[in-house]
Design a protein around this motif. Sequence first.
Motif, mmCIF file in Angstrom:
data_model
loop_
_atom_site.group_PDB
_atom_site.id
_atom_site.type_symbol
_atom_site.label_atom_id
_atom_site.label_comp_id
_atom_site.label_asym_id
_atom_site.label_seq_id
_atom_site.Cartn_x
_atom_site.Cartn_y
_atom_site.Cartn_z
ATOM 1 N N SER A 184 3.942 -11.925 14.020
ATOM 2 C CA SER A 184 3.849 -10.467 14.161
ATOM 3 C C SER A 184 3.051 -9.844 13.020
ATOM 4 O O SER A 184 2.289 -8.899 13.229
ATOM 5 N N VAL A 185 3.196 -10.381 11.817
ATOM 6 C CA VAL A 185 2.443 -9.870 10.666
ATOM 7 C C VAL A 185 0.976 -10.259 10.769
ATOM 8 O O VAL A 185 0.087 -9.431 10.530
ATOM 9 N N THR A 186 0.698 -11.498 11.128
ATOM 10 C CA THR A 186 -0.705 -11.918 11.260
ATOM 11 C C THR A 186 -1.398 -11.130 12.365
ATOM 12 O O THR A 186 -2.578 -10.798 12.247
ATOM 13 N N GLN A 187 -0.644 -10.818 13.428
ATOM 14 C CA GLN A 187 -1.221 -10.023 14.522
ATOM 15 C C GLN A 187 -1.599 -8.622 14.043
ATOM 16 O O GLN A 187 -2.653 -8.086 14.368
ATOM 17 N N GLU A 188 -0.709 -8.016 13.264
ATOM 18 C CA GLU A 188 -0.983 -6.678 12.741
ATOM 19 C C GLU A 188 -2.167 -6.691 11.783
ATOM 20 O O GLU A 188 -2.986 -5.762 11.788
ATOM 21 N N LEU A 189 -2.266 -7.715 10.981
ATOM 22 C CA LEU A 189 -3.396 -7.815 10.047
ATOM 23 C C LEU A 189 -4.713 -7.986 10.800
ATOM 24 O O LEU A 189 -5.747 -7.462 10.379
ATOM 25 N N LYS A 190 -4.675 -8.706 11.910
ATOM 26 C CA LYS A 190 -5.869 -8.799 12.750
ATOM 27 C C LYS A 190 -6.233 -7.429 13.315
ATOM 28 O O LYS A 190 -7.411 -7.069 13.400
ATOM 29 N N GLY A 191 -5.204 -6.683 13.711
ATOM 30 C CA GLY A 191 -5.447 -5.332 14.212
ATOM 31 C C GLY A 191 -6.064 -4.452 13.147
ATOM 32 O O GLY A 191 -7.018 -3.710 13.405
ATOM 33 N N LEU A 192 -5.530 -4.518 11.940
ATOM 34 C CA LEU A 192 -6.114 -3.777 10.826
ATOM 35 C C LEU A 192 -7.551 -4.203 10.590
ATOM 36 O O LEU A 192 -8.445 -3.368 10.385
ATOM 37 N N GLY A 193 -7.787 -5.512 10.641
ATOM 38 C CA GLY A 193 -9.131 -6.034 10.394
ATOM 39 C C GLY A 193 -10.162 -5.512 11.378
ATOM 40 O O GLY A 193 -11.237 -5.064 10.984
ATOM 41 N N ILE A 194 -9.827 -5.550 12.674
ATOM 42 C CA ILE A 194 -10.816 -5.111 13.661
ATOM 43 C C ILE A 194 -11.027 -3.609 13.590
ATOM 44 O O ILE A 194 -12.138 -3.110 13.822
ATOM 45 N N LEU A 195 -9.998 -2.858 13.221
ATOM 46 C CA LEU A 195 -10.164 -1.409 13.075
ATOM 47 C C LEU A 195 -11.130 -1.076 11.942
ATOM 48 O O LEU A 195 -11.963 -0.167 12.081
ATOM 49 N N THR A 196 -11.044 -1.794 10.822
ATOM 50 C CA THR A 196 -11.979 -1.531 9.720
ATOM 51 C C THR A 196 -13.418 -1.807 10.147
ATOM 52 O O THR A 196 -14.340 -1.076 9.763
ATOM 53 N N VAL A 197 -13.602 -2.836 10.948
ATOM 54 C CA VAL A 197 -14.945 -3.188 11.426
ATOM 55 C C VAL A 197 -15.469 -2.128 12.394
ATOM 56 O O VAL A 197 -16.616 -1.667 12.281
ATOM 57 N N LEU A 218 -5.939 -9.307 -0.203
ATOM 58 C CA LEU A 218 -4.675 -9.856 -0.693
ATOM 59 C C LEU A 218 -3.622 -8.762 -0.847
ATOM 60 O O LEU A 218 -2.434 -8.989 -0.560
ATOM 61 N N ALA A 219 -4.049 -7.580 -1.293
ATOM 62 C CA ALA A 219 -3.109 -6.463 -1.426
ATOM 63 C C ALA A 219 -2.534 -6.084 -0.065
ATOM 64 O O ALA A 219 -1.322 -5.841 0.077
ATOM 65 N N PHE A 220 -3.380 -6.036 0.960
ATOM 66 C CA PHE A 220 -2.903 -5.746 2.317
ATOM 67 C C PHE A 220 -1.923 -6.826 2.786
ATOM 68 O O PHE A 220 -0.892 -6.517 3.406
ATOM 69 N N ILE A 221 -2.230 -8.083 2.516
ATOM 70 C CA ILE A 221 -1.359 -9.176 2.941
ATOM 71 C C ILE A 221 0.010 -9.055 2.291
ATOM 72 O O ILE A 221 1.052 -9.256 2.939
ATOM 73 N N VAL A 222 0.044 -8.700 1.019
ATOM 74 C CA VAL A 222 1.319 -8.507 0.322
ATOM 75 C C VAL A 222 2.093 -7.355 0.957
ATOM 76 O O VAL A 222 3.297 -7.462 1.225
ATOM 77 N N SER A 268 11.580 -4.133 11.800
ATOM 78 C CA SER A 268 11.273 -5.551 11.996
ATOM 79 C C SER A 268 12.531 -6.330 12.341
ATOM 80 O O SER A 268 13.616 -6.041 11.835
ATOM 81 N N GLN A 269 12.358 -7.338 13.180
ATOM 82 C CA GLN A 269 13.457 -8.221 13.537
ATOM 83 C C GLN A 269 13.358 -9.568 12.828
ATOM 84 O O GLN A 269 14.329 -10.322 12.784
ATOM 85 N N PHE A 284 1.888 -6.064 4.013
ATOM 86 C CA PHE A 284 2.343 -6.373 5.369
ATOM 87 C C PHE A 284 3.446 -7.433 5.364
ATOM 88 O O PHE A 284 4.302 -7.446 6.248
ATOM 89 N N SER A 285 3.428 -8.321 4.381
ATOM 90 C CA SER A 285 4.453 -9.365 4.299
ATOM 91 C C SER A 285 5.785 -8.813 3.815
ATOM 92 O O SER A 285 6.848 -9.303 4.220
ATOM 93 N N LEU A 286 5.743 -7.792 2.964
ATOM 94 C CA LEU A 286 6.965 -7.248 2.382
ATOM 95 C C LEU A 286 7.590 -6.128 3.204
ATOM 96 O O LEU A 286 8.783 -5.857 3.080
#
Length: 385
Positions: free
Chosen positions: A45-58, A305-309, A36-37, A311-313
Amino acid sequence: MPNTLAPITLTDNISFATNIVIAVLLLVLFLTFKKSQHTDVFPISVTQELKGLGILTVVFAHFAYMKVTNPEFLFPLSIIAGVGVDLFLFMSGYGLTVGMLKKPMPTLDFYKRRVIKIFIPFWVALIIIFAADALFLGIFYPLPYMIQSVLGWFPTAIGFGDVNSPFWYITWMLMFYILFPLVFSVSKPWLSAIILAVIATIIGTSNPLDMGDNWLHRLHTVAFSMGIIAAWLLTESKDKENKLVKYLKEFRANSNISRYVIIVLMFAIVVYMSLHTTANHWPKLTALLGKGFYVEQFTSIVIMLAFIVIFSLKKVDNKFLAIYGLYSFEVYLIHWPLMARYDIFFDYLPSWAAVVAWMVAFILVSMLLQKIVTPISSWVDKIAK
């Protein structure tokens, strides 16, 4: 509604196919990591990745529980679609609140600039689906149904009956977008969040509009409001230092051992809760809350929330998740009609190869859809000014 198609039954080795898909996914994830930069707590960049994770689960859930009759297919990739929905709602609440706190806009301007951003790609995709179904499959939808669809009203989620079963989410998301500027307060975003959560919970539990698949709506009543709260807590201004943001930045930058411990703990929570999502896993909590769907919403929120933590860390970015996040809305709009009514991969390929082929196809078609939508959106922006 037309119901000429049906789910298929896989005849190959499901366990082997699932393991191959998981292996391919892990390999792709591993090969697309980079350092990460950013130093921010919750950057784009983190919100984008979480969206990617979200659509993959669906998408994985729709493969396993809608496309095929073998529910064990793609387990455990397929079991947290609800978390993906909550992630999208959370990101929507977060993004809208960040925008309104930076640059508040009147209700009418909000509708012209924000709501229309949803409708344009949605309308383009819907028109293409209606036209393709008529031309290639001879499926014609009743005019009233087409009109209500164009208006974003999808009270049911019939897998092989509705024009696009996942569009139930459009109706639910539009409710939040329509109510948001009416109740939002720049000085008290937390109050706006509470009001929206209460309204959504009342509508979700009482079903005043008699929506046929309301069970989906009542599972996702608070995630949007939680996104508002997160944006409020993480807001920074030139006049006042945000001590929470400062602490989180320093913790991410300097607390390596503690950071790793938290990431591992959060991952353990994701795994355990993903395998214990239903009310029958939590009898005492179900008895306390009184309704099973409250428990299922709770487990979904905990995993989210666990995923958000995590991806944020983390201090690495993932290009694969970012790409899927970039095209997440387009993938959502087109993936189910493609795999449900225009499938060729499952006919000619092993099931694992069909999934991989579709995952590539979804991105390619989404890129094409975005190229169609972009000039239309630009033209609408000029008119809306």
